[in-house]
Scaffold this motif. Structure first.
Motif, short mmCIF file in Angstrom:
data_model
loop_
_atom_site.label_atom_id
_atom_site.label_comp_id
_atom_site.label_asym_id
_atom_site.label_seq_id
_atom_site.Cartn_x
_atom_site.Cartn_y
_atom_site.Cartn_z
N ILE A 291 -0.45 8.59 -9.76
CA ILE A 291 -0.86 7.83 -10.93
C ILE A 291 -1.01 6.35 -10.59
O ILE A 291 -1.98 5.70 -10.99
N GLU A 292 -0.07 5.81 -9.81
CA GLU A 292 -0.16 4.41 -9.41
C GLU A 292 -1.40 4.15 -8.56
O GLU A 292 -2.10 3.15 -8.73
N GLY A 293 -1.68 5.09 -7.65
CA GLY A 293 -2.85 4.91 -6.80
C GLY A 293 -4.14 4.95 -7.59
O GLY A 293 -5.04 4.14 -7.38
N VAL A 294 -4.23 5.88 -8.55
CA VAL A 294 -5.44 5.96 -9.37
C VAL A 294 -5.58 4.70 -10.24
O VAL A 294 -6.67 4.14 -10.39
N ALA A 295 -4.47 4.22 -10.83
CA ALA A 295 -4.53 3.03 -11.67
C ALA A 295 -4.94 1.80 -10.87
O ALA A 295 -5.75 0.99 -11.32
N THR A 296 -4.39 1.68 -9.65
CA THR A 296 -4.72 0.53 -8.81
C THR A 296 -6.17 0.57 -8.36
O THR A 296 -6.88 -0.43 -8.39
N GLN A 297 -6.65 1.74 -7.92
CA GLN A 297 -8.04 1.87 -7.50
C GLN A 297 -8.97 1.61 -8.68
O GLN A 297 -10.04 1.02 -8.53
N GLY A 298 -8.58 2.06 -9.88
CA GLY A 298 -9.40 1.82 -11.06
C GLY A 298 -9.46 0.34 -11.39
O GLY A 298 -10.49 -0.18 -11.83
N ARG A 299 -8.36 -0.38 -11.19
CA ARG A 299 -8.37 -1.81 -11.44
C ARG A 299 -9.31 -2.54 -10.49
O ARG A 299 -10.00 -3.47 -10.85
N LYS A 300 -9.33 -2.07 -9.22
CA LYS A 300 -10.21 -2.73 -8.24
C LYS A 300 -11.68 -2.48 -8.58
O LYS A 300 -12.53 -3.31 -8.34
N GLY A 301 -11.98 -1.29 -9.12
CA GLY A 301 -13.38 -0.97 -9.42
C GLY A 301 -13.85 -1.68 -10.64
O GLY A 301 -15.04 -1.75 -10.88
N SER B 61 0.82 -1.22 0.00
CA SER B 61 0.00 0.00 0.00
C SER B 61 0.85 1.26 0.00
O SER B 61 0.38 2.32 0.43
N ILE B 62 2.07 1.17 -0.48
CA ILE B 62 2.95 2.33 -0.52
C ILE B 62 2.34 3.50 -1.30
O ILE B 62 2.41 4.65 -0.86
N PRO B 63 1.73 3.26 -2.48
CA PRO B 63 1.13 4.42 -3.20
C PRO B 63 0.10 5.18 -2.38
O PRO B 63 0.15 6.41 -2.30
N SER B 64 -0.83 4.47 -1.74
CA SER B 64 -1.85 5.16 -0.96
C SER B 64 -1.24 5.79 0.29
O SER B 64 -1.68 6.87 0.73
N PHE B 65 -0.23 5.16 0.87
CA PHE B 65 0.44 5.71 2.05
C PHE B 65 1.10 7.05 1.69
O PHE B 65 0.99 8.03 2.44
N ILE B 66 1.77 7.10 0.55
CA ILE B 66 2.44 8.33 0.14
C ILE B 66 1.42 9.40 -0.23
O ILE B 66 1.63 10.59 0.03
N ILE B 67 0.30 9.00 -0.82
CA ILE B 67 -0.75 9.97 -1.12
C ILE B 67 -1.26 10.62 0.16
O ILE B 67 -1.44 11.84 0.24
N ILE B 68 -1.49 9.80 1.19
CA ILE B 68 -1.93 10.33 2.48
C ILE B 68 -0.87 11.27 3.05
O ILE B 68 -1.19 12.36 3.56
#
Length: 323
Positions: free
Chosen positions: A313-323, A230-237
């Motif tokens: 970008i990584e966080g958006v791509a990952t969240q989009g994949r989950k959706g 969860s490094i991308p979301s951690f860094i976004i926070i």
């Protein structure tokens, strides 16, 4: 963690890496695993459509860049020309960038803000991630209700908790120190808990079950599996909270205003400079130094955004994949 657990984790992560790569290329599967979905962004094919798209894009770019360009121009003007609204100085005054360090303790303000922002962002990112992992992994009676109560705290206006928080810090005797500016972050943030929980919910549970069979503790599940993934979301926070702390004038005005000027943060320092140079308070209207200071303190946020852009970008791509 043993080699068997690492092999199981690697096998489980292989399809995730493949899907993430497909999402970044715009060919993610449609959820049933048989047909790729192309890029859904609108791409005009005619010359007129492309021209209009470029005009709109350039127009919005100029609109957002205008305040920064105005600030840059004002910082290079003498005192009498600061507010003439011209984007090209009639008289270039680059010595403003030298004199500002003598007029204001700008380095102290920047140093104070960096320390406070790093502590605030780091504490809230870690504490929120721990709470989020508990809500995402553990199943216990009342979990949904408790999580709903956490989210309900987002509905409380900041003015409701402002006075109680001030009284708490006053009774502890920490008014005039930096601690109130980041101390509350030890208990996490409802929004960040929600954001991180949603990320954790998308991780394969088989990874954690394999680690548990291998004897890993719950803490190791969090530190060795959940957090690295969860490094991308951690860094976004971290970036969100760093920016919020960097721009937080209200808290600094409440808790630091009684202290010395050297202990101010950047927003409080800029406010102090505006008051000091104001002719109504005996100043000479030297607002060119305020413009220089405002421009200089903007640079750390620009550098931070440049560093964290790929994680957005990584966080958006990952969240989009989950959706």
């Amino acid at each position: 963690m043993s080699s068997a657990t690492q092999s199981t984790a690697a096998a489980a992560l292989a399809p995730l890496a493949s899907e993430l790569e497909e999402a970044q290329l715009g060919t993610t599967s449609n959820g049933r695993g048989d047909k790729p979905v192309g890029n859904r962004w609108y791409k005009p094919k005619s010359i007129v459509g492309k021209t209009l798209l470029w005009i709109v894009a350039i127009g919005f770019t100029l609109l957002f860049l205008y305040p920064f360009a105005w600030l840059l121009a004002a910082s290079l003007k003498p005192r009498q020309e600061v507010f003439d609204n011209s984007l090209w100085p009639k008289t270039f005054t680059p010595q403003n960038y030298v004199e500002v360090w003598n007029q204001l303790p700008l380095m102290s303000w920047i140093g104070n803000s960096i320390v406070i922002a790093v502590l605030a962002a780091g504490l809230v990112a870690i504490s929120s991630s721990i709470v989020a992992f508990g809500f995402a992994y553990f199943k216990f009676p009342g979990r949904t209700l408790l999580f709903g109560l956490v989210l309900a705290t987002m509905m409380l206006p900041g003015a409701v908790t402002m006075v109680p928080q001030y009284l708490i810090w006053k009774n502890i005797g920490l008014i005039g120190t930096w601690i109130p500016l980041f101390g509350m972050n030890l208990f996490g943030s409802a929004f960040y808990i929600f954001l991180q929980r949603q990320f954790f919910m998308g991780l394969p549970r088989e990874l954690f079950e394999a680690a548990r069979l291998d004897g890993a503790s719950y803490w190791k599940l969090f530190t060795k599996i959940a957090m690295p993934l969860s490094i991308p979301s951690f860094i976004i926070i971290f970036l969100f909270e760093f920016q919020a702390s960097w721009n937080n004038l209200q808290a600094a005005l409440i808790y630091l205003n009684a202290g010395g000027v050297e202990g101010f943060t950047v927003p409080l320092g800029i406010s102090y400079a505006m008051t000091t140079f104001s002719p109504t308070n005996g100043g000479h209207g030297d607002y060119q130094y305020v413009m220089v200071a405002a421009l200089i303190v903007t640079l750390p946020m620009l550098l931070l955004f440049g560093f964290g852009q790929r994680y957005f970008i990584e966080g958006v791509a990952t969240q989009g994949r989950k959706g």
